[in-house]
Enzyme design. Structure first.
Site, mmCIF file in Angstrom:
data_model
loop_
_atom_site.group_PDB
_atom_site.id
_atom_site.type_symbol
_atom_site.label_atom_id
_atom_site.label_comp_id
_atom_site.label_asym_id
_atom_site.label_seq_id
_atom_site.Cartn_x
_atom_site.Cartn_y
_atom_site.Cartn_z
ATOM 1 N N CYS A 167 0.847 -1.186 0.000
ATOM 2 C CA CYS A 167 0.000 0.000 0.000
ATOM 3 C C CYS A 167 0.889 1.246 0.000
ATOM 4 C CB CYS A 167 -0.940 0.090 1.200
ATOM 5 S SG CYS A 167 -2.067 -1.280 1.355
ATOM 6 N N ARG B 232 4.089 -1.029 -4.912
ATOM 7 C CA ARG B 232 3.864 -1.534 -3.557
ATOM 8 C C ARG B 232 2.507 -2.194 -3.394
ATOM 9 N NH1 ARG B 232 6.618 1.189 0.881
ATOM 10 N NH2 ARG B 232 8.558 1.907 0.002
ATOM 11 N N TRP C 214 -2.867 -2.704 -1.485
ATOM 12 C CA TRP C 214 -2.613 -4.140 -1.554
ATOM 13 C C TRP C 214 -3.554 -4.763 -0.530
ATOM 14 C CZ3 TRP C 214 -0.682 -7.943 1.837
ATOM 15 C CH2 TRP C 214 -0.306 -9.155 1.219
ATOM 16 N N ASN D 268 -2.209 2.776 5.830
ATOM 17 C CA ASN D 268 -1.354 1.609 5.588
ATOM 18 C C ASN D 268 -1.209 0.858 6.907
ATOM 19 O OD1 ASN D 268 -0.859 2.340 3.000
ATOM 20 N ND2 ASN D 268 1.296 2.901 3.313
ATOM 21 N N GLY D 269 -1.073 -0.452 6.842
ATOM 22 C CA GLY D 269 -0.892 -1.232 8.072
ATOM 23 C C GLY D 269 -2.161 -1.977 8.412
ATOM 24 N N GLU E 211 15.935 -19.526 -3.562
ATOM 25 C CA GLU E 211 15.672 -18.228 -4.187
ATOM 26 C C GLU E 211 15.228 -18.406 -5.646
ATOM 27 O OE1 GLU E 211 15.089 -15.387 -3.345
ATOM 28 O OE2 GLU E 211 15.529 -14.111 -5.061
ATOM 29 N N LYS F 189 11.667 -17.067 -7.027
ATOM 30 C CA LYS F 189 11.520 -16.186 -8.201
ATOM 31 C C LYS F 189 10.522 -16.768 -9.177
ATOM 32 C CE LYS F 189 12.722 -13.438 -7.043
ATOM 33 N NZ LYS F 189 13.279 -12.956 -5.868
ATOM 34 N N GLU G 251 6.859 -16.730 -7.853
ATOM 35 C CA GLU G 251 6.286 -15.381 -7.728
ATOM 36 C C GLU G 251 5.733 -14.860 -9.046
ATOM 37 O OE1 GLU G 251 9.746 -13.295 -5.855
ATOM 38 O OE2 GLU G 251 8.179 -12.422 -4.611
ATOM 39 N N HIS H 243 15.115 -38.417 0.698
ATOM 40 C CA HIS H 243 14.387 -38.639 1.955
ATOM 41 C C HIS H 243 12.895 -38.340 1.808
ATOM 42 C CE1 HIS H 243 18.064 -39.469 4.076
ATOM 43 N NE2 HIS H 243 18.608 -38.382 3.534
ATOM 44 N N LYS I 54 5.492 -4.894 -3.263
ATOM 45 C CA LYS I 54 6.939 -4.778 -3.118
ATOM 46 C C LYS I 54 7.381 -4.759 -1.659
ATOM 47 C CE LYS I 54 11.117 -4.300 -4.584
ATOM 48 N NZ LYS I 54 11.732 -5.559 -5.014
HETATM 49 O O1 M6R Z 1 12.091 -5.591 1.686
HETATM 50 P P1 M6R Z 1 12.470 -6.940 2.253
HETATM 51 O O2 M6R Z 1 13.752 -7.450 1.709
HETATM 52 O O3 M6R Z 1 12.436 -6.971 3.738
HETATM 53 O O4 M6R Z 1 11.321 -7.900 1.732
HETATM 54 C C1 M6R Z 1 11.263 -9.226 2.125
HETATM 55 C C2 M6R Z 1 10.341 -10.013 1.218
HETATM 56 O O5 M6R Z 1 9.041 -9.534 1.288
HETATM 57 C C3 M6R Z 1 10.798 -9.958 -0.240
HETATM 58 O O6 M6R Z 1 12.109 -10.409 -0.371
HETATM 59 C C4 M6R Z 1 9.879 -10.802 -1.129
HETATM 60 O O7 M6R Z 1 10.037 -12.154 -0.829
HETATM 61 C C5 M6R Z 1 10.169 -10.524 -2.597
HETATM 62 N N1 M6R Z 1 8.949 -10.442 -3.323
HETATM 63 C C6 M6R Z 1 11.043 -11.531 -3.224
HETATM 64 O O8 M6R Z 1 11.150 -11.419 -4.603
#
Ligand code: M6R
Length: 602
Positions: free
Chosen positions: A2, A27, A75, A99-100, A478, A482, A485, A501, A597
């Site tokens: 947001c 965001r 968001w 926000n929050g 990671e 990616k 996502e 396992h 974001k």
């Molecule tokens: O801003 P931050 O690094 O604290 O954010 C953490 C996660 O929300 C962030 O890395 C999220 O997993 C991304 N979308 C990864 O691509």
């Protein structure tokens, strides 16, 4: 997660709000809205989906003369992405953006409903505006009603409120979610980060938790639990490094390509000929520190996990890593001899920030590794090392991960160097490898073309396993994150040795295995793990400097002398693979569904 913008002054308010929201759109992009009060004229517009829908809807609307205005890009947390759930939320004569999360909203809502208030949305935010109007009935002033409202809210929030009862004032409060105030002459700006106001405001004040107040033309009154307080404005840069795509199809793509050059910035002044130097750290920063605990979320958690191998192997210091949202509620055993590190691209991730506050309460020394200066996490930490990746706009983090990994590698070496636990020869070898990192991150046309061609074979199937060992295990996590996502396909990262396992039960030709097979680290071990999968007919895409006969697809990498160089080169391959698969599937790479974001809610 947001975004909030507010403006009070004589300039065209709609444009200021929409331009500001554009900067924050990454965001949250479920819906957006604005509300403007000019004298007795009140206007409010909302649209679901991307900001361009709101632009379209407000095309014919223009503001004139002095007025107050607030805007929001959402968001969704409470309720679906609908227009009714979009901010600003309306009471009878007031508007609010937030926000929050208001944790006790259900309780407050029930009370308000019992008083006959009709709620239009499913959001927690709407409670604020109705509560304010209720308090206003029995208060001497709008400000008193606002204060009483705040005193009843639990949770984390940043909020702006405007009301026809006081049409030349914006009321604001910050408690756990970021908010700042910008100034330029008599004009006052609000925003949840500084990008929307750069180039507009000349000075800024970053609000602290618990601060609230109101702004009128040329005046800002600030309060906290102890009453009115003074504050010092800082100069705000006018240099809008507004990230543009520069010919790339997506910000994520641009950010993947940028990794090689930003890495130079990350290392500048820190990687010297035969030593690692962090001006940010006092000489005695590691004195009486015998272990490290790292907390982070998502991609930042993966860079932390990779670094735990390096802190132990290179830095000779114990290192534990925890997901911040888990750490917060496990009643962790914390000692003052452990350094508490948080890693965050945004510096605003609620879970990470709260974990940091817990560590501080426990008396721990704290260090943050962050991409955003002046962010809440940076301000809260004893010391901070900035990753210098530049603005990252793609929701799927790439260059932030690369630069975090580099800072952590340097820090592991710095620890060994400071504690005198490693030889000069080892330091020299690591530094030699570090210097080659920017090269290992270069995206060649040949590589990109290869990944593009190969990606068409991975648009179906029942899932992906990314596998690796040692630091290539977090890299596998990671790579899988990616892919999921932005492609919305199921992907998991696994330590290669763990497949037998249980997970190997899933192996068949429709199970795609992305195997990270570095030459410089446990090659024979991972090779036999991949052979086991191949024997079960899993489809193998191997990434390695060494040819691998059993691979259905093979991407040959160039570096084979140092694990970290292999790590960075393979990281680029996995990022490109996720990108190309997502593009082929027709997804919005930069704004994938359901994500935002910066996650400033728990
Ligand atoms: O801003 P931050 O690094 O604290 O954010 C953490 C996660 O929300 C962030 O890395 C999220 O997993 C991304 N979308 C990864 O691509």
């Amino acid at each position: 997660m947001c975004g909030i913008v507010g403006y009070l002054g004589k300039n065209e308010k709609k444009e200021i709000l929409l331009d500001g929201l554009q900067e924050l759109e990454y965001r949250g992009y479920d819906s957006a809205g604005i509300a403007v009060i000019e004298g007795d004229k009140l206007n409010n517009f909302k649209a679901i989906g991307k900001l361009e829908n709101l632009r379209e809807k407000t095309k014919a609307y223009h503001t004139e003369g002095f007025g107050i205005s607030i805007g929001h890009t959402r968001w969704a947390t409470h309720g679906k992405p609908t227009e009714l759930n979009a901010h600003p939320h309306l009471g009878a004569y007031s508007y609010v953006v937030h926000n929050g999360i208001i944790e006790n909203y259900q309780e407050l809502k029930t009370e308000l409903q019992a008083d006959g208030v009709n709620f239009l949305s499913q959001t927690d935010t709407e409670t604020i505006v109705h509560l304010f109007e209720k308090e206003h009935k029995s208060s001497d002033s709008v400000f008193a009603a606002f204060e009483k409202t705040l005193s009843k809210l639990d949770g984390a929030y940043a909020t702006l409120l405007i009301t026809e009862a006081d049409p030349d004032t914006i009321y604001f409060a910050k408690h756990g979610s970021p908010m700042l105030v910008g100034f330029n002459g008599d004009d006052v700006y609000f925003a949840s980060s500084d990008t929307p106001i750069i180039g507009k405001a000349t000075e800024v004040y970053y609000l602290e938790d618990g601060e609230y107040g109101y702004a009128k033309e040329g005046v800002l009154k600030l309060f906290d639990a102890n009453g009115e307080k003074s504050f010092t404005k800082q100069a705000l840069t006018a240099d809008k490094v507004s990230a543009q795509k520069e010919g790339y199809r997506f910000f994520m793509e641009k950010e993947i390509y940028e990794q090689s050059s930003v890495m130079g910035d990350t290392m500048m002044g820190r990687v010297l000929d035969d030593t690692i130097n962090f001006e940010e750290l006092d000489k005695d920063f590691f004195e009486n520190i015998y272990a490290i605990k790292i907390c982070a979320c998502g991609t930042s958690y993966h860079s932390a996990l990779a670094s735990s191998y390096l802190f132990e192997r290179i830095g000779k210091m114990r290192c534990d890593v925890e997901i911040a949202s888990e750490f917060r509620y496990k009643e962790p055993f914390l000692t003052e001899k452990t350094l508490f590190i948080t890693i965050s691209q945004s510096g605003e991730t609620a879970d990470t920030l709260e974990a940091l506050k817990m560590a501080k309460r426990a008396g721990m020394r704290t260090l943050s590794i962050c991409n955003v200066d002046n962010s809440s996490i940076v301000r809260e930490s004893d010391a901070a090392i900035l990753t210098r990746a530049g603005i990252e706009k793609g929701v799927a983090s790439t260059k932030a991960f690369a630069t975090q990994s580099m800072v952590l590698w340097m820090l592991a070496l710095y620890v060994g160097q400071t504690k005198n636990t490693i030889s000069q020869e080892l330091i020299k070898n690591e530094i030699d490898a570090m210097i080659h990192t920017p090269k290992a991150l270069i995206v060649t046309d040949k590589l990109h073309e290869k990944v593009h061609r190969l990606s068409k074979r991975y648009l179906h199937g029942h899932g992906f396993f990314f596998i690796g060992r040692d630091i290539f295990f977090p890299l596998a996590l990671e790579g899988a994150l990616k892919l999921k996502e932005i492609s919305y396909m199921h992907a998991e990262g696994y330590p290669a040795g763990e497949m037998k396992h249980g997970p190997i039960a899933l192996a068949d030709s429709e199970l795609f295995t992305i195997a990270l097979m570095p030459k410089s680290m446990h090659y024979d071990k991972i090779k036999s793990n991949v052979e086991e999968l191949s024997a079960r007919d899993a489809t193998i895409c191997a990434i390695s400097p060494l040819p691998f006969d059993l691979a259905d697809d093979f991407i040959q990498t160039n570096y084979d002398s140092h694990p970290m160089l292999e790590y960075f080169e393979m990281m680029v391959v996995t990022q490109l693979l996720a990108l190309e698969i997502s593009v082929r599937l027709g997804n919005d790479v930069d704004m994938p569904r359901n994500l935002a974001k910066s996650v400033t809610v728990e």
